[in-house]
Design a protein around this motif. Structure first.
Motif, PDB file in Angstrom:
ATOM      1  N   LEU A 195      -5.442   6.988  -1.070  1.00 26.58           N
ATOM      2  CA  LEU A 195      -5.007   7.069  -2.469  1.00 26.58           C
ATOM      3  C   LEU A 195      -5.730   8.171  -3.228  1.00 26.58           C
ATOM      4  CD1 LEU A 195      -4.774   3.371  -3.673  1.00 26.58           C
ATOM      5  CD2 LEU A 195      -2.947   5.040  -3.574  1.00 26.58           C
ATOM      6  N   ILE A 196      -6.981   8.429  -2.835  1.00 27.37           N
ATOM      7  CA  ILE A 196      -7.775   9.374  -3.614  1.00 27.37           C
ATOM      8  C   ILE A 196      -7.347  10.823  -3.347  1.00 27.37           C
ATOM      9  CG2 ILE A 196     -10.106  10.245  -3.978  1.00 27.37           C
ATOM     10  CD1 ILE A 196      -9.612   7.565  -5.252  1.00 27.37           C
TER      11      ILE A 196
ATOM     12  N   ALA B 294       4.315   5.910  -5.315  1.00 28.14           N
ATOM     13  CA  ALA B 294       4.326   5.989  -6.774  1.00 28.14           C
ATOM     14  C   ALA B 294       3.515   7.178  -7.287  1.00 28.14           C
ATOM     15  CB  ALA B 294       3.773   4.693  -7.359  1.00 28.14           C
ATOM     16  N   LEU B 295       2.544   7.643  -6.496  1.00 27.95           N
ATOM     17  CA  LEU B 295       1.652   8.700  -6.995  1.00 27.95           C
ATOM     18  C   LEU B 295       2.403   9.941  -7.463  1.00 27.95           C
ATOM     19  CD1 LEU B 295      -1.470   8.489  -4.685  1.00 27.95           C
ATOM     20  CD2 LEU B 295      -1.234   7.811  -7.056  1.00 27.95           C
TER      21      LEU B 295
ATOM     22  N   ILE C 150       6.862  11.366 -15.462  1.00 29.29           N
ATOM     23  CA  ILE C 150       6.489  10.669 -16.704  1.00 29.29           C
ATOM     24  C   ILE C 150       5.769  11.622 -17.652  1.00 29.29           C
ATOM     25  CG2 ILE C 150       5.104   8.798 -17.623  1.00 29.29           C
ATOM     26  CD1 ILE C 150       5.616   7.321 -14.996  1.00 29.29           C
ATOM     27  N   TYR C 151       4.875  12.442 -17.095  1.00 27.37           N
ATOM     28  CA  TYR C 151       4.181  13.418 -17.954  1.00 27.37           C
ATOM     29  C   TYR C 151       5.204  14.335 -18.633  1.00 27.37           C
ATOM     30  CZ  TYR C 151      -0.049  12.098 -15.364  1.00 27.37           C
ATOM     31  OH  TYR C 151      -1.080  11.407 -14.795  1.00 27.37           O
TER      32      TYR C 151
ATOM     33  N   VAL D  74      -2.245  16.768 -14.617  1.00 25.97           N
ATOM     34  CA  VAL D  74      -2.905  16.216 -15.802  1.00 25.97           C
ATOM     35  C   VAL D  74      -3.317  17.340 -16.740  1.00 25.97           C
ATOM     36  CG1 VAL D  74      -4.900  14.943 -16.605  1.00 25.97           C
ATOM     37  CG2 VAL D  74      -3.679  14.160 -14.592  1.00 25.97           C
TER      38      VAL D  74
ATOM     39  N   LEU E 201       2.239   2.167  -3.395  1.00 23.66           N
ATOM     40  CA  LEU E 201       1.295   2.889  -4.251  1.00 23.66           C
ATOM     41  C   LEU E 201       1.320   4.379  -3.927  1.00 23.66           C
ATOM     42  CD1 LEU E 201      -1.836   0.552  -4.349  1.00 23.66           C
ATOM     43  CD2 LEU E 201       0.009   0.766  -5.998  1.00 23.66           C
TER      44      LEU E 201
ATOM     45  N   ALA F 178      -4.729  12.263  -5.440  1.00 27.00           N
ATOM     46  CA  ALA F 178      -5.157  12.370  -6.833  1.00 27.00           C
ATOM     47  C   ALA F 178      -5.775  13.734  -7.121  1.00 27.00           C
ATOM     48  CB  ALA F 178      -6.151  11.264  -7.159  1.00 27.00           C
ATOM     49  N   MET F 179      -6.305  14.381  -6.078  1.00 29.44           N
ATOM     50  CA  MET F 179      -6.843  15.733  -6.265  1.00 29.44           C
ATOM     51  C   MET F 179      -5.747  16.666  -6.753  1.00 29.44           C
ATOM     52  SD  MET F 179      -9.978  15.670  -5.383  1.00 29.44           S
ATOM     53  CE  MET F 179     -10.460  13.986  -5.514  1.00 29.44           C
TER      54      MET F 179
ATOM     55  N   GLU G  91      -3.034  15.817  -8.276  1.00 27.79           N
ATOM     56  CA  GLU G  91      -2.515  15.398  -9.574  1.00 27.79           C
ATOM     57  C   GLU G  91      -3.339  15.958 -10.726  1.00 27.79           C
ATOM     58  OE1 GLU G  91      -0.767  11.697  -9.864  1.00 27.79           O
ATOM     59  OE2 GLU G  91      -1.521  11.261 -11.870  1.00 27.79           O
ATOM     60  N   THR G  92      -4.628  16.262 -10.447  1.00 34.58           N
ATOM     61  CA  THR G  92      -5.485  16.830 -11.485  1.00 34.58           C
ATOM     62  C   THR G  92      -4.775  17.920 -12.272  1.00 34.58           C
ATOM     63  OG1 THR G  92      -7.388  16.417 -10.113  1.00 34.58           O
ATOM     64  CG2 THR G  92      -7.660  18.020 -11.866  1.00 34.58           C
TER      65      THR G  92
ATOM     66  N   ARG H   8       0.831  -1.206   0.000  1.00 33.39           N
ATOM     67  CA  ARG H   8       0.000   0.000   0.000  1.00 33.39           C
ATOM     68  C   ARG H   8       0.858   1.245   0.000  1.00 33.39           C
ATOM     69  NH1 ARG H   8      -4.754  -2.263   3.613  1.00 33.39           N
ATOM     70  NH2 ARG H   8      -4.283  -4.425   3.193  1.00 33.39           N
TER      71      ARG H   8
END
Lengths: 668, 186
Positions: free
Chosen positions: B159-160, B82-83, B89-90, B170, B79, B163-164, B166-167, B76
């Motif tokens: 995890l979520i 890794a986030l 990578i982008y 993106v 992960l 991700a906010m 990371e938006t 866990r």
């Protein structure tokens, strides 16, 4: 297909039945015990006057606590010899070694915890003693070792009638001048060992007193060495060393035999783990029994059971005569535990709902609504047919090889399903390990066949893909609003549902189609009128709660301002395009690199190509499965759930056998 | 040296961009369009890279510390580590696209100064958004690791939240990709 209906259960029984009833409830595994118990409502007159009968502090019975602490000691001790290894994968799946129920029952009476415990305690004590003793003996031997060339017995070193002999460590540089420094004394010395800085000598001095000899030695910068302990008459240094060696050997052998015995004992590690669970389970039942409200003679157990399991509960408990079960529908204020019941296809998507939390008992279960969207969004984000096939087969193989059964297989099963949407998205965008077919199979039948399946190329035409992403997003948001309306209807708030949710469902589609008509794709005035009507509905809906008639128009306009939130929600779906592009382009990069290597390095290059392709694409797959899962999930939580879902329900956790270390399998 | 203060690295990343822009302004004619464009591709890769390096670095330290106590949490925690790694990578992806689009894989580059500048500016959105989001996403991941420690069953929530953040990486990626594919005139 939703939140399972529950019955609130209150069990009244005589106090003596406490243990058997709890054991039976545990074996049934369908009863959720309410631990934050309210005061028993129906007891009335039976309640004792002091009223504090139910709050006596709970104590774990001493025998259980004792057994537990002994077993845990055994577990820690055995862990040195037979460590319980859980693989990386087991860490994820939570897989535990299995023990049959019969075996556990047998163990609980057959395994003599005290005997093993005492034995192990004695062993541990003895091992510590041996280790202390060994290090003492070894120190002694180490100190003696340099002096082994002294061939007279150690007890002869010392005073004679006329002389005094000592063993001394002197600076090597002082040896040459020893005779000169002796000034007036008659001395004799033999060098027993010599190192760069120090040397050991046997020093014989004529006549001097002990103090004189030591000051003489000290004057040269040396010191006198004595071996006081265990002087054996007539024993030389070598004799002593041999004796020490023999003692050490004996102890080492004893040590080894104890360790061998411990290794044998520790083969019962699994039994110990199973017994720990057995006693933890007992402790758990005692604890629950301890906090249940009770009166002088009566015990009250409160909890919930799924409506369809009610008969099972009654049947399971019917042998207890002095007991009464009261089943009733939950009342509005109750914290009813929530169990999600969905079609088997939908069930894996409960993982997504559960990440956010459980719905409240009277809420709609969002799982069936989010399932198709999550499935689709994941596929678009990952978007490669070969990756999809790999994911589906990989997840399927994982479930099979790990022997996972529902409900423990939800996550891999979810990935298995999502692999299918990935295949779909990949085939429609002609992405089979990115553009591998056009790199290595250019002009072949394969390339043409794969290309024929494709509808769109997102790398060359991202704008179309963006529009598609937004379209799915808009639909997703509408469904969210629709579910909210459904929720209002279910609660009987029809006006609320129509004016706060329904109005947007008129306005937003009107707006979208009006924008489309502006681009000339639709030749119609209808969308404009729908939009206008919807806007008025939204304004009316927003002004309903405003009491001041003068402020009503402003409330309405402010309500319309909510369009900004929908606008930003929709833009958020551009991530579908971005993540799809990311996985596609990294795939392209991998293919490009292998193409370059194949052309730049002759022969050997072609050997490296498969390695680079496999490694690169696996890396891309892993990174993007994580990204796709998280972002497809986020679109549910942030964009979708905010429209209708509150969450915060208590999960339904029926009373079950504790299985912290092993999983107990019932055998009929 | 700067390990404890990730803000310093943000400033360092921005400084790299400013220095590159200054080099472009003062030595543009000497570098030529090709040089400027390649510098742009480079910025996309390594400024985004800084975000991920710091991000995965500080999260990795904590993940390792927790793993030493409780090895079963490794998966866990990995992960969560890794986030903040995706930003790099982008950036690499945009750098690759830029080189592809300027013709780096198909013979020589023949860009004029204006085109070179276009590539630089097309690469900036991903560079800056990934630099920032990589570092700050890592901070959320770090906090999320506490969730994994105290409530392992709630790891999904941990995890979520990152991700906010990371938006915006993106979105930066999307902007740069669109600029390079469509806006830059080659």
């Amino acid at each position: 297909m939703a939140v399972a209906r529950m019955k609130k259960i209150t069990i009244y029984a005589t106090k003596e039945l406490r243990a058997p009833i709890f054991e039976r409830l545990r074996d049934l595994g369908i009863f959720h015990v309410t631990t934050e118990s309210s005061s028993p409502r129906h007891l009335g007159v039976e309640e004792p006057a002091e009223g504090s009968a139910s709050t006596e502090p709970f104590e774990i019975p001493a025998d259980i606590a004792d057994s537990l602490s002994r077993l845990e000691y055994l577990r820690d001790y055995f862990n040195k010899y037979a460590p319980v290894k859980r693989s990386f994968i087991d860490g994820f799946t939570g897989k535990k070694p299995g023990v049959a129920l019969n075996e556990l029952r047998r163990l609980s009476s057959a395994y003599d915890i005290d005997e093993v415990y005492e034995k192990v305690r004695a062993h541990e004590k003895r091992l510590t003693e041996i280790s202390d003793r060994l290090s003492g003996l070894r120190d002694e031997a180490r100190a003696l070792l340099p002096w082994r060339s002294l061939d007279i017995p150690l007890d002869r070193v010392g005073a004679t009638e006329t002389c005094r002999s000592v063993l001394a460590v002197l600076p090597t540089s002082a040896l040459a001048t020893l005779e000169e420094q002796a000034t007036g004394r008659a001395t004799h010395h033999e060098v027993l060992w010599e190192e760069r800085s120090n040397s050991g000598v046997w020093l014989l001095v004529y006549g001097d007193s002990e103090a004189d000899v030591s000051s003489f030695v000290a004057g040269m910068g040396g010191r006198i060495v004595t071996f006081k302990e265990s002087q054996v008459e007539g024993a030389t240094v070598s004799d002593k060393l041999r004796a020490l060696e023999a003692k050490i050997q004996d102890l080492v052998e004893e040590n080894e035999s104890i360790i061998a015995e411990d290794r044998d004992l520790s083969s019962s590690m699994l039994d110990v783990m199973a017994l720990i669970d057995y006693y933890l389970d007992k402790e758990n039942l005692e604890r629950l029994g301890g906090i249940m409200p009770r009166t002088a003679f009566t015990l009250v157990i409160e909890g919930y059971v799924k409506e369809k399991d009610l008969d099972k509960l009654r049947n399971g408990l019917k042998e207890f005569a002095e007991m009464e079960i009261v089943a009733e529908d939950p009342s509005p204020g109750d914290d009813v535990p929530v169990f999600l019941e969905n079609h088997p296809i939908i069930t894996p998507f409960e993982v997504i709902t559960n990440i956010f939390g459980f719905p409240k008992y009277d809420e709609i279960d969002p799982t069936p609504f989010l399932a198709p969207f999550f499935w689709l969004f994941f596929g678009i984000c990952l978007g490669d047919a070969v990756y999809g096939i790999a994911l589906t087969i990989g997840a399927w193989w994982f479930i099979k090889s790990q022997g996972l059964k529902a409900p423990g297989d939800k996550l891999p099963r979810l990935l298995m399903y999502c692999g299918l949407s990935t295949v779909l998205a990949g085939a429609l965008t002609n992405s089979w390990m990115a553009d591998l077919s056009s790199v290595f199979l250019a002009g072949t039948v394969v390339e043409r066949a794969l290309a024929r399946l494709a509808l769109i190329n997102p790398i060359e035409d991202p704008l179309t893909m963006m529009v598609i992403s937004f379209a799915f997003g808009i639909l997703h948001v509408w469904v969210g609003i629709g579910v909210n309306m459904l929720g209002s209807f279910r609660r009987g708030e029809y006006a609320e549902g129509i004016w706060s949710s329904g109005s947007w469902l008129v306005f937003l589609p009107g707006l979208v189609f009006w924008v489309v008509s502006k681009t000339g794709a639709i030749q119609s005035q209808v969308p404009f009128y729908v939009m206008a009507a919807g806007a008025l509905m939204v304004m009316y809906g927003a002004s309903r709660s405003q009491k001041n008639i003068l402020l009503k128009p402003f409330s309405g306009l402010y309500g319309l301002y909510g369009i900004v939130a929908y606008f930003s929600d929709t833009l958020s779906y551009s991530r579908l395009l971005a993540l799809g592009l990311a996985s596609a382009i990294i795939g392209v990069v991998v293919n490009k690199i292998s193409e370059l290597i194949a052309t730049m390095i002759p022969v050997l290059g072609w050997v490296m190509v498969p390695v680079i392709l496999v490694g690169g694409h696996i890396f891309n797959l892993v990174i993007n499965v994580l990204g796709s899962f998280i972002h497809a999930g986020r679109l549910q939580f942030v964009e979708f759930f905010t429209k209708f879902f509150e969450g915060g329900g208590t999960p339904f956790k029926p009373l079950k056998r504790v299985s912290e270390n092993v999983s107990v399998q019932a055998v009929d | 040296m700067f390990g404890g203060n990730s803000t310093v690295w943000f400033v360092a990343g921005m400084a790299i961009i400013l220095v590159a822009l200054a080099i472009g302004v003062f030595s543009g004619p000497a570098l030529g369009g090709n040089g400027l464009a390649l510098m742009g591709a480079g910025i996309a890769v390594f400024v985004s890279g800084i975000g991920s390096i710091i991000g995965t670095g500080i999260t990795g330290e904590k993940a390792a510390a927790i793993t030493s106590e409780d090895p079963e949490k490794f998966g866990r925690l990995l992960l969560l580590q890794a986030l903040p790694g995706t930003q790099g990578i982008y950036g690499f992806l945009v750098g690759f696209l830029a080189i592809f689009r300027m013709g780096g894989f198909s013979g020589g580059l023949t860009l004029d100064l204006a085109q070179g500048w276009q590539f630089i500016f097309a690469c900036l959105p991903v560079a800056i958004s990934c630099l920032l989001s990589g570092i700050w996403q890592a901070k959320v991941s770090l906090a999320g690791m506490d969730i994994v420690v105290t409530h392992p069953e709630e790891s999904g929530k941990a995890l979520i939240m990152p991700a906010m953040v990371e938006t915006y990486a993106v979105l930066g990626l999307l902007a740069s990709v669109l600029l390079i594919m469509f806006a830059v005139q080659v």
